[in-house]
Design a protein around this motif. Structure first.
Motif, mmCIF file in Angstrom:
data_model
loop_
_atom_site.group_PDB
_atom_site.id
_atom_site.type_symbol
_atom_site.label_atom_id
_atom_site.label_comp_id
_atom_site.label_asym_id
_atom_site.label_seq_id
_atom_site.Cartn_x
_atom_site.Cartn_y
_atom_site.Cartn_z
ATOM 1 N N LEU A 94 29.787 -5.925 23.928
ATOM 2 C CA LEU A 94 29.941 -6.580 25.230
ATOM 3 C C LEU A 94 29.225 -7.923 25.253
ATOM 4 O O LEU A 94 29.721 -8.897 25.831
ATOM 5 N N LYS A 95 28.072 -7.994 24.583
ATOM 6 C CA LYS A 95 27.339 -9.256 24.566
ATOM 7 C C LYS A 95 28.145 -10.342 23.863
ATOM 8 O O LYS A 95 28.266 -11.458 24.345
ATOM 9 N N PHE A 96 28.704 -10.004 22.687
ATOM 10 C CA PHE A 96 29.492 -10.992 21.959
ATOM 11 C C PHE A 96 30.687 -11.437 22.777
ATOM 12 O O PHE A 96 31.095 -12.595 22.722
ATOM 13 N N PHE A 97 31.234 -10.497 23.539
ATOM 14 C CA PHE A 97 32.463 -10.795 24.260
ATOM 15 C C PHE A 97 32.271 -11.914 25.270
ATOM 16 O O PHE A 97 33.169 -12.708 25.518
ATOM 17 N N ILE A 98 31.053 -11.999 25.868
ATOM 18 C CA ILE A 98 30.870 -13.011 26.911
ATOM 19 C C ILE A 98 30.118 -14.232 26.410
ATOM 20 O O ILE A 98 29.792 -15.113 27.182
ATOM 21 N N LYS A 99 29.861 -14.299 25.100
ATOM 22 C CA LYS A 99 29.128 -15.455 24.586
ATOM 23 C C LYS A 99 30.032 -16.661 24.452
ATOM 24 O O LYS A 99 31.253 -16.535 24.342
ATOM 25 N N GLU A 100 29.405 -17.844 24.393
ATOM 26 C CA GLU A 100 30.182 -19.053 24.170
ATOM 27 C C GLU A 100 30.748 -19.006 22.758
ATOM 28 O O GLU A 100 30.033 -18.741 21.807
ATOM 29 N N SER A 101 32.042 -19.218 22.609
ATOM 30 C CA SER A 101 32.660 -19.156 21.294
ATOM 31 C C SER A 101 33.019 -20.539 20.826
ATOM 32 O O SER A 101 33.345 -21.409 21.617
ATOM 33 N N ALA A 102 32.965 -20.725 19.521
ATOM 34 C CA ALA A 102 33.443 -21.967 18.938
ATOM 35 C C ALA A 102 34.533 -21.597 17.954
ATOM 36 O O ALA A 102 34.428 -20.591 17.268
#
Lengths: 71, 226, 286
Positions: free
Chosen positions: C48-56
């Motif tokens: 869940l944490k990765f899902f809402i992180k800023e992605s590049a």
């Protein structure tokens, strides 16, 4: 990133609408399979694109591609 | 439709004269997957592989040139369509033709790159694919001779398996293993994948694996349990 | 119950239980290594944490292929949930889904242009040799029971007893297959830490969370298929206990074995497959 957000919103609304349609109207099984196969992954993907965090404006400069300047 | 193949019902049939395409749950899924991936390949750009340079601190970018990109994309789409056709065909000879086409196009997709070791691997894979077309078509011919039909729907209704059908199946398996480059021939094929052009490599790998899975269904149709 | 509700519930349950099982694995591995380890919900929290992180998205990536490939992984494991718990369809489909999972590993790696992804891409082609035991398991099950349909297999086992006792070597081969899908396993060459994270290296943030979600569903489905095909008609508590027991055994194996060299990993899997195939056919003939 704006194009991505727009596509994200369109996919989110379309997939959510088709899932709700399948939930409420209970169409034939093959339609439900098709809707669930396409819409559930697209729903999760577009939800992620839409809720993705955005970095702050002043950090934007540092994130742009920089040439490698050695150690 | 009351016909069951390997325990699952036939959903539909497309009769194109002699050639019959049939759909079960399994075939339909494979067909849809092949088409979905082909559609994604048709609209994708290629990646730029980043490698380190010797003696300097910079990076070297390996890209796919425009003309190379166009021809490889065309061949990749043909490969995807051939795979999709092989998934639903109800005709043994049709299946072997699609497999042969897939083998040729796989070599073509890699034949346009400019890296020597990749071309070497493609050459060796091409030799094996050509040699494997003998057992491939020979096996299909033996099964035709042993059963009197190449229609899988008709073979499905046969009661038992004769030794000649088993021999035909073994040859067919060797033929498909050579054409699609599965074990033990996959080692050269793996070297072919070190080149840029990720969407096109996908279809090479996808065609091999999907055709192998379909082959298992066909072999189980031909060889009944004892 | 509405079919769509059934599918949605099963997908959510698959995701939650799969994540908890992964967390349990990490906990057991940590305890064997003499450290307290993360809490069991850690894998779920990471997802869940990765899902809402800023992605590049990498500048060199093959767009939109790079994003579409993660959606394909989710699509095939949702299809597995539909084929398995919801409809009880053909086992051949599970085989097909497993094959396409290998394809996604292959292409998620090569789509970014990173050298680590490229290495994982080529290793994924080698690891397709792990399909040989799966193919053999399917053939043996078909020859033993005459059907490939999961519902028919459950009915067959209600009459004849669990297939685990009838074709034990096939169960062993399927277990090796599940082992090769576990994180930190000796056969997990595509995700080995020697190539950073393998094919997941260049999928950051949102896409990483998405890949982790699909992998949790995949883990649950693999264990579900094993328990259904080899133990037959069992109730939900027995399913849960069975999944926990299998994850624990796998965690023990993972904690005590190193990652094998790609060639050795394939050699071991093909050797197990060979022993399993020859042994099973010998047992079938007798």
């Amino acid at each position: 990133m704006d194009k991505l957000k727009t596509i994200g919103w369109i996919l989110l609304i379309a997939s959510f609408a088709s899932i709700v349609y399948a939930l409420i109207f209970n169409p034939a099984s093959w339609i439900v399979y098709a809707i669930s196969l396409v819409s559930i992954p697209l729903f999760i993907l577009s939800l992620g694109i839409v809720t993705m965090a955005k970095g702050s404006k002043d950090e934007e400069e540092e994130k742009r591609r920089e040439p490698f300047i050695g150690y | 439709m009351d016909i069951t193949i390997l325990g699952s019902q036939i959903i539909g049939i497309i009769p194109l004269g002699d050639i019959v395409f049939y759909f079960t749950q399994f075939n339909l899924f494979m067909f849809a997957t092949a088409l979905a991936f082909t559609a994604i390949i048709a609209i994708s750009k290629t990646e730029t592989q980043v490698e380190a340079e010797f003696g300097k601190l910079g990076d070297r970018a390996v890209t796919v040139a425009k003309k190379e990109f166009k021809i490889r994309r065309f061949l990749a789409i043909i490969c995807g369509l051939a795979t999709a056709g092989a998934m639903i065909t109800g005709d043994l000879f049709d299946f072997t033709l699609f497999v042969c086409l897939t083998g040729i196009v796989n070599i073509g997709i890699v034949g346009a790159v400019r890296q020597v070791d990749v071309l070497d691997a493609a050459y060796q894979y091409g030799l094996i694919a050509m040699m494997a077309s003998l057992p491939l078509f020979g096996g299909a011919a033996l099964i035709l001779a042993a059963t009197g039909t190449i229609s899988l729907l008709a073979i499905n209704t046969l009661a038992y398996t004769t030794p000649m059908m088993i021999l035909g199946s073994i040859l067919l398996f060797i033929g498909v293993a050579g054409e699609t480059g599965v074990a033990p021939f996959f080692a050269t094929k793996a070297e072919m994948f070190r080149t840029p052009g990720s969407p096109f490599l996908l279809i090479i790998h996808l065609s091999s694996l999907l055709i192998l899975v379909r082959l298992i269904e066909i072999l189980l149709i031909i060889n009944k349990p004892f | 119950m509405n079919l769509m509700t059934n599918i949605l519930l099963n997908v959510i349950i698959a995701f939650l239980i799969g994540s908890l099982l992964f967390g349990l694995q990490r906990k057991i591995m940590a305890r064997i290594q003499g450290r307290p380890g993360p809490p069991i919900i850690q894998h779920l929290l990471h997802t869940l944490k990765f899902f809402i992180k800023e992605s590049a998205f990498p500048y060199t990536a093959a767009m939109p292929f790079y994003i579409a490939i993660t959606a394909m992984l989710s699509m095939i494991w949702v299809a597995a949930v539909i084929v398995g718990p919801v409809t009880g369809g053909s086992l051949l489909l599970i085989f097909g889904i497993y094959a396409v999972h290998k394809i996604v590993e292959h292409n998620a790696g090569s789509s970014s242009g990173s050298p680590y992804g490229k290495l994982s891409c080529v290793r994924a082609v080698y690891s397709a040799a792990a399909e040989v035991p799966l193919f053999a398991v399917l053939v043996i099950i078909y020859f033993k029971t005459g059907t490939m349909n999961i519902t028919s297999l459950i009915n067959y086992q209600a009459v004849h007893g669990p297939l685990l006792y009838a074709i034990p070597l096939a169960a062993l081969m399927f277990f090796i297959l599940i082992l090769s899908k576990a994180p930190y396993s000796p056969f997990a060459i595509t995700k080995g830490k020697d190539i950073v994270s393998g094919y997941e290296t260049e999928h950051f943030g949102l896409l990483r969370g998405y890949l982790m979600m699909s992998e949790s569903i995949a883990w649950y489905m693999l264990l579900w298929v094993f328990l259904t095909v080899f133990l037959g008609p069992i109730s939900i508590p027995v399913y849960l206990i069975g999944m926990v027991v299998m994850s624990s055994i796998i965690a023990f194996i993972n904690a005590t074995t190193p990652l094998l060299n790609p060639n050795h990993s394939i050699m071991m899997q093909v050797t197990f497959a060979f022993v399993g195939i020859v042994g099973s056919f010998a047992l079938l003939m007798i």
